[in-house]
Design an enzyme around this catalytic site. Structure first.
Site, PDB file in Angstrom:
ATOM      1  N   CYS A   1      26.772  34.594   9.394  1.00 15.71           N
ATOM      2  CA  CYS A   1      26.047  33.487   8.648  1.00 15.71           C
ATOM      3  C   CYS A   1      24.626  33.083   9.415  1.00 15.71           C
ATOM      4  O   CYS A   1      24.491  33.347  10.543  1.00 15.71           O
ATOM      5  CB  CYS A   1      27.225  32.259   8.756  1.00 15.71           C
TER       6      CYS A   1
ATOM      7  N   GLY B   1      23.673  36.107   5.240  1.00 14.10           N
ATOM      8  CA  GLY B   1      24.935  35.738   4.917  1.00 14.10           C
ATOM      9  C   GLY B   1      24.622  35.762   3.209  1.00 14.10           C
ATOM     10  O   GLY B   1      23.548  34.843   2.788  1.00 14.10           O
TER      11      GLY B   1
ATOM     12  N   ASN C   1      27.622  29.127  13.144  1.00  9.65           N
ATOM     13  CA  ASN C   1      27.550  30.641  13.194  1.00  9.65           C
ATOM     14  C   ASN C   1      27.944  31.260  14.309  1.00  9.65           C
ATOM     15  O   ASN C   1      27.824  30.885  15.615  1.00  9.65           O
ATOM     16  CB  ASN C   1      25.754  30.788  13.141  1.00  9.65           C
ATOM     17  N   GLY C   2      28.817  32.190  14.125  1.00 12.49           N
ATOM     18  CA  GLY C   2      29.581  32.937  15.351  1.00 12.49           C
ATOM     19  C   GLY C   2      31.084  32.882  14.930  1.00 12.49           C
ATOM     20  O   GLY C   2      31.541  32.531  14.081  1.00 12.49           O
TER      21      GLY C   2
ATOM     22  N   TYR D   1      18.550  44.705  14.399  1.00 11.39           N
ATOM     23  CA  TYR D   1      19.032  44.717  12.962  1.00 11.39           C
ATOM     24  C   TYR D   1      19.051  43.436  12.333  1.00 11.39           C
ATOM     25  O   TYR D   1      18.472  43.105  10.996  1.00 11.39           O
ATOM     26  CB  TYR D   1      20.242  45.624  12.853  1.00 11.39           C
TER      27      TYR D   1
END
Length: 459
Positions: free
Chosen positions: A9, A35, A109-110, A249
């Site tokens: 996310c 996301g 996030n995570g 990426y």
């Protein structure tokens, strides 16, 4: 499930701006690559929350009418790709709760590696969970904290959770920003006049014309309210372990992460790859979009001309949802088309950023051969992905990983139909993504070498 790795996310927040909802919308749009399953925005006008969440892309979830109803000067937003919890609207973030000090919203996030451990304890203490995400654990810990006020409870809770977390939390009047002690996920700060902005990537700051201020430091928390910004530490900074795949990426190419250009780093990955694994060829091509800079770097270093040999259709959805192998292969053809005029009769170096399951690589090699290529030499601008990630990346189990099944490059190359296959070395990766090349790397490469920076709580 996709054959490419997926970030979980992205988060965006803004404090003290009359167009908080609009700017959060634009910020999330810039973070859409992190996301695509759900999106949400929570806005505060100083007295109450207004919020909207939904499944789909940012442009599908929010209309002009919806944004007009999100009145307030403080907001946090979130785009999600699920790795913990089902892909359901109840798991869409920011999560919103009622607790003793009023309303609470959390965007995360995570992944928390001790989530199951903490969830079990909270269940035994009587907590009733409304979602299946690990993010909800943070809210329950805040609600049960012995500390009376939000700004006192939050640092104590941050000390208790473990894993990867770039966090935005807010009440009606206050916002807290925090990053885990290892700095596994990126989190940057910016300013628009007297307004403060936080975002997973600097490309989101650029999207709202915010001036980059600084990065959030690992183990740091910031409280922003009417009195300004207060900073503190909830933990001493551990060995910094920013995810190296952000550079390979995940991140958008125009972002800066901890002072390093993502685009320049990807080109350097390609240059090092060419040094490590040269091959006689006529052209170099890259798999759109994230592999293009590495392909250009490979071409520059090797002296082999770079060409556009694959074209990506930006309007095609993800191929992994197709129900049969035949339809999945057709979906790849809809996503990517090979340029016969460029490839016919050529010895081709195909640069890609990673191989996860190997299925997509095999289909792309087939596409290039069917376009008339005489030879196809695959070069990967990252090492072999041998281990799963537990920090917020959607990744197969170890048994499903191609490099776990087949560890020898020649055999892997044969299975995907390539004339040769070679991966960047761990040392080559760290040379490009590490800031100071210290004896102990300051980037997480656990998916390549199995050296996880935290305890994992696997059982």
């Amino acid at each position: 499930m996709s054959s490419k790795l997926q970030e979980e996310c992205g988060v965006f927040g803004i404090f003290n701006h009359p167009k908080a909802a609009d700017l959060t919308y634009y910020g999330l749009h810039a973070l859409q690559h992190r996301g695509q399953e759900s999106a949400g925005i929570v806005v505060s006008d100083g007295e109450r929350f207004n919020y909207h969440r939904g499944m789909g892309l940012v442009t599908q979830v929010f209309t002009r009418d919806i944004l007009n109803q999100l009145n307030g000067t403080m907001a946090i937003g979130h785009v999600r790709y699920s790795t913990t919890g089902e892909s359901l609207v109840r798991n869409a973030q920011p999560l919103v709760f009622k607790y003793r000090e009023g309303d609470l919203a959390i965007a995360h996030n995570g992944n928390l590696v001790n989530a199951n451990f903490e969830r079990k304890i909270l269940h035994e203490q009587g907590s009733i969970f409304q979602t299946t995400t690990d993010t909800e654990i943070i809210a329950h810990l805040l609600a049960r904290s012995a500390k009376k006020h939000f700004e006192e409870a939050a640092p104590a809770v941050l000390q208790r959770i473990e894993g990867a977390f770039a966090l935005l939390m807010m009440t009606e009047k206050k916002m807290i920003i925090a990053l885990d002690p290892h700095g596994l996920r990126p989190l940057s700060l910016g300013k628009i006049g007297d307004s403060y902005v936080a975002a997973s990537e600097t490309c989101a700051l650029d999207a709202v014309d915010a001036r980059f201020w600084r990065d959030v430091e690992p183990g740091e928390w910031l409280l922003i309210d009417e009195n300004g910004v207060q900073t503190g530490r909830f933990a001493t900074q551990e060995k910094q372990s920013l995810c190296s795949f952000e550079f390979v990426y995940f991140a958008r190419a125009d972002s800066m992460i901890r002072g390093k250009s993502v685009l320049a780093t990807r080109k350097e990955l390609g240059q090092i790859l060419a040094e490590e694994h040269p091959v006689e060829a006529d052209i170099v091509i890259g798999v759109p979009e994230s592999s293009i800079p590495a392909a250009i770097g490979y071409a520059e270093q090797s002296g082999v001309p770079y060409e556009i040999g694959l074209i990506k259709n930006p309007y095609v959805g993800r191929s992994f949802i197709e129900p049969t192998q035949e339809l999945r292969e057709l979906a790849v053809r809809l996503k990517l088309s090979a340029v016969r005029d460029i490839l016919d009769g050529k010895r081709v170096v195909l640069v890609d950023d990673s191989i996860v399951r190997g299925t997509t690589s095999k289909r792309i090699v087939q596409l290039i051969r069917q376009a008339g290529a005489k030879e196809v030499h695959v070069r990967i601008s990252s090492p072999m992905v041998k281990n799963p990630c537990f920090y917020g990346v959607d990744m197969p189990t170890k048994e499903e990983l191609f490099a776990s099944k087949v560890e020898e490059e020649q055999a892997m190359g044969h299975l995907i139909g390539a004339d040769s296959l070679a991966f960047l070395s761990n040392e080559g990766l760290l040379k490009a993504v590490d800031v100071d090349m210290a004896e102990i790397p300051n980037r997480c490469i656990a998916c390549f070498n199995g050296a996880y920076p935290t305890q994992l709580y696997l059982k």
